[in-house]
Design an enzyme around this catalytic site. Sequence first.
Site, PDB file in Angstrom:
ATOM      1  N   ASP A  11    -100.647 -42.580 -47.029  1.00  0.00           N
ATOM      2  CA  ASP A  11    -100.338 -42.236 -48.409  1.00  0.00           C
ATOM      3  C   ASP A  11     -99.364 -43.278 -48.944  1.00  0.00           C
ATOM      4  O   ASP A  11     -98.274 -43.459 -48.387  1.00  0.00           O
ATOM      5  CB  ASP A  11     -99.682 -40.857 -48.492  1.00  0.00           C
ATOM      6  CG  ASP A  11    -100.651 -39.735 -48.156  1.00  0.00           C
ATOM      7  OD1 ASP A  11    -101.851 -39.896 -48.418  1.00  0.00           O
ATOM      8  OD2 ASP A  11    -100.198 -38.697 -47.632  1.00  0.00           O
ATOM      9  N   ASP A 130    -108.035 -30.986 -52.839  1.00  0.00           N
ATOM     10  CA  ASP A 130    -106.722 -30.429 -52.506  1.00  0.00           C
ATOM     11  C   ASP A 130    -106.750 -28.952 -52.850  1.00  0.00           C
ATOM     12  O   ASP A 130    -106.932 -28.574 -54.009  1.00  0.00           O
ATOM     13  CB  ASP A 130    -105.620 -31.140 -53.300  1.00  0.00           C
ATOM     14  CG  ASP A 130    -105.465 -32.595 -52.887  1.00  0.00           C
ATOM     15  OD1 ASP A 130    -105.617 -32.885 -51.684  1.00  0.00           O
ATOM     16  OD2 ASP A 130    -105.201 -33.432 -53.763  1.00  0.00           O
TER      17      ASP A 130
END
Length: 255
Positions: A11, A130
Amino acid sequence: MPAKRIIACLDVRDGRVVKGVRFEGHVDMGDPADLAVRYRDAGVDELVIYDITASAERRTIDYGWVSEIARHLDIPLCVAGGIRSIEQAVSCLESGADKVSINSPALADPEFITQLSNVAGSQCVVVGVDSRLVEGEWSAFQFTGDAKTIRRTPRRMLDWIVEAAERGAGEIVLNCMDSDGVRNGFDIAQLKEARARLSVPLVASGGAGTADDFVRVFKEADVSGALAAGVFHSGATSVSDVKAALRRAGLEART
């Protein structure tokens, strides 16, 4: 039975790899290129790189940055971050990515999945989802790269993954937000429900804490791959430890 894929995730925020807990409190973990090479050498099967604030900031990923990392790799590379057009996706692929992952832009315009699949092929199209449990149902969320921008959508996760696959996604990555960074294991119940509805590969994300967590998610949820970040960054376990655990459990792992 195909070998199970172990996927390392980077990330990236402001050019640095970061890791948080439940999408908050990000701390610096290092340079993306350095970590990419480290995981290549460690034997990871695939690498995913997310520019986590690109969608919220209405920009796309840096193609030069993708190219710089891709030239060091001989494993599949998937990239994500603000990819909102066919041209941007193709530029990522031409810069060395093997797959592109779309999340918030796909929720905003589901037809984008079909358009991209028609141009690049479904094998290059990953839809990231998500998901968080809200009021008794798993909901899909957008703009999750920053705690200030996270937004719940009206879509039920289980409905959305089916639609995404029908529209041409070649793979679904399900990131269980309540498990993210906690290291208490993958959300088996949620992943099993998702797996039962899909015919395309499903990748588990969020919650890995030990090598045995990978064994459990493969055996109990029947996912095709398992993605992890913090547990590898910190050294709590390693790619080789995970693959050894899979083999001991009778699961095939790539050498």
